[in-house]
Write a protein that holds these residues in place. Sequence first.
Motif, mmCIF file in Angstrom:
data_model
loop_
_atom_site.group_PDB
_atom_site.id
_atom_site.type_symbol
_atom_site.label_atom_id
_atom_site.label_comp_id
_atom_site.label_asym_id
_atom_site.label_seq_id
_atom_site.Cartn_x
_atom_site.Cartn_y
_atom_site.Cartn_z
ATOM 1 N N LYS A 242 50.281 13.438 11.728
ATOM 2 C CA LYS A 242 50.822 12.116 11.425
ATOM 3 C C LYS A 242 52.048 12.222 10.512
ATOM 4 O O LYS A 242 53.013 11.470 10.668
ATOM 5 N N LYS A 243 52.029 13.184 9.591
ATOM 6 C CA LYS A 243 53.179 13.398 8.711
ATOM 7 C C LYS A 243 54.407 13.810 9.513
ATOM 8 O O LYS A 243 55.545 13.476 9.157
ATOM 9 N N SER A 244 54.180 14.546 10.614
ATOM 10 C CA SER A 244 55.298 15.002 11.449
ATOM 11 C C SER A 244 55.813 13.908 12.380
ATOM 12 O O SER A 244 56.781 14.121 13.112
ATOM 13 N N GLY A 245 55.151 12.757 12.377
ATOM 14 C CA GLY A 245 55.576 11.651 13.214
ATOM 15 C C GLY A 245 54.784 11.496 14.493
ATOM 16 O O GLY A 245 55.078 10.611 15.304
ATOM 17 N N SER A 246 53.769 12.327 14.686
ATOM 18 C CA SER A 246 52.971 12.256 15.906
ATOM 19 C C SER A 246 52.017 11.065 15.871
ATOM 20 O O SER A 246 51.433 10.754 14.835
ATOM 21 N N GLN A 247 51.854 10.422 17.028
ATOM 22 C CA GLN A 247 50.760 9.474 17.224
ATOM 23 C C GLN A 247 49.600 10.253 17.839
ATOM 24 O O GLN A 247 49.821 11.078 18.729
ATOM 25 N N VAL A 248 48.390 10.002 17.382
ATOM 26 C CA VAL A 248 47.247 10.819 17.777
ATOM 27 C C VAL A 248 46.139 9.943 18.349
ATOM 28 O O VAL A 248 45.823 8.873 17.802
ATOM 29 N N MET A 249 45.540 10.431 19.436
ATOM 30 C CA MET A 249 44.336 9.805 19.990
ATOM 31 C C MET A 249 43.288 10.886 20.171
ATOM 32 O O MET A 249 43.581 11.964 20.700
ATOM 33 N N VAL A 250 42.077 10.615 19.715
ATOM 34 C CA VAL A 250 40.977 11.581 19.778
ATOM 35 C C VAL A 250 39.880 11.035 20.685
ATOM 36 O O VAL A 250 39.462 9.879 20.546
ATOM 37 N N ILE A 251 39.421 11.866 21.619
ATOM 38 C CA ILE A 251 38.312 11.500 22.501
ATOM 39 C C ILE A 251 37.147 12.450 22.256
ATOM 40 O O ILE A 251 37.317 13.677 22.297
ATOM 41 N N THR A 252 35.984 11.898 21.989
ATOM 42 C CA THR A 252 34.752 12.666 21.833
ATOM 43 C C THR A 252 33.726 12.163 22.850
ATOM 44 O O THR A 252 33.890 11.074 23.411
ATOM 45 N N PRO A 253 32.678 12.924 23.111
ATOM 46 C CA PRO A 253 31.690 12.493 24.106
ATOM 47 C C PRO A 253 31.020 11.176 23.741
ATOM 48 O O PRO A 253 30.651 10.965 22.578
ATOM 49 N N ASP A 254 30.881 10.303 24.733
ATOM 50 C CA ASP A 254 30.130 9.078 24.508
ATOM 51 C C ASP A 254 28.635 9.387 24.622
ATOM 52 O O ASP A 254 28.232 10.547 24.803
ATOM 53 N N GLU A 255 27.813 8.375 24.508
ATOM 54 C CA GLU A 255 26.354 8.584 24.495
ATOM 55 C C GLU A 255 25.870 9.250 25.780
ATOM 56 O O GLU A 255 25.042 10.161 25.756
ATOM 57 N N GLU A 256 26.394 8.785 26.921
ATOM 58 C CA GLU A 256 25.997 9.358 28.206
ATOM 59 C C GLU A 256 26.382 10.840 28.287
ATOM 60 O O GLU A 256 25.599 11.682 28.745
#
Length: 296
Positions: A242-256
């Motif tokens: 984020k400091k470098s200017g990146s936008q970040v999206m994180v995906i982790t496993p859902d319940e299924e």
Amino acid sequence: MNPGNKPSKALVLSGGGITGIAWELGIILGLKDSGVDVTDAELIIGTSAGSSVGAQITSEFSLEEIYNLQLIPIEETKENQVEFDGDEFRKMMAAAIMSSPDPQTARANIGEAAMAATTMSEEERLEITASRLPNHEWNPERKLIINTVNALTGEWVRFDQDSNVPLILAVAASSAVPGIYPPTTINKQRYIDGGMSSGTNADLAKGYDLVLILIAEPGMIHGAMGPTMHRITFDDELAELKKSGSQVMVITPDEESLEAKGPNPLDASFRAASAKAGRNQGMNLAVKVKDFWDGN
């Protein structure tokens, strides 16, 4: 990173064992099913399981072909069932970490334990790794970074298409879980799982406009506070991005997906179910991911 107004993109693929490979491939195909192709990233970063996924999605094979390999019954593949005792694994890690003055020394101590462990042979391990990859050569047109750790020194090491290291060896090294798989020999050095450095090594994507991170095993990045073998925490990686200017999206496993992956990430019998759950999750997330990946 790109000229003009087009946002530069990086895809980060975490560790997570055999079921993690399947889940990540499922997510990526589920997104593609719904019109979102995240394999168009200019940079792909693979660690442990993610190195295998990165090698597969940068091959000339289609995502559907690669995904279908996850559905083949284990008995018809070169995969084997691995005895994995999570408690014993954590005890080994804790012993190395608590006796070390710093993370790199801890990684070297883990490497020493890995080199002394009784496992399958390197030859058998390389055969399994090769069977997972539809193409055994680096794609010279794609920027893929594979992370590993020098077993003797604990040094964090990165391989890419310019490293003069065979792709199969790089992937095997990155996913050489200490005490479970043998360290991989490359140019007379031995290497262990890149997850010993960081579960994602996401800070390598600093400066890219959009950074999508797939995390197959959330526990890898949210461990208990205290001494560790990691060179950086995931929270610090996010802060650097984020400091470098990146936008970040994180995906982790859902319940299924968590249920489908089962309790043992190295249990190949859960591979197909994990891939299918990941594909469903990818389709469910497609609208949200498309908005992010398009830079909106």
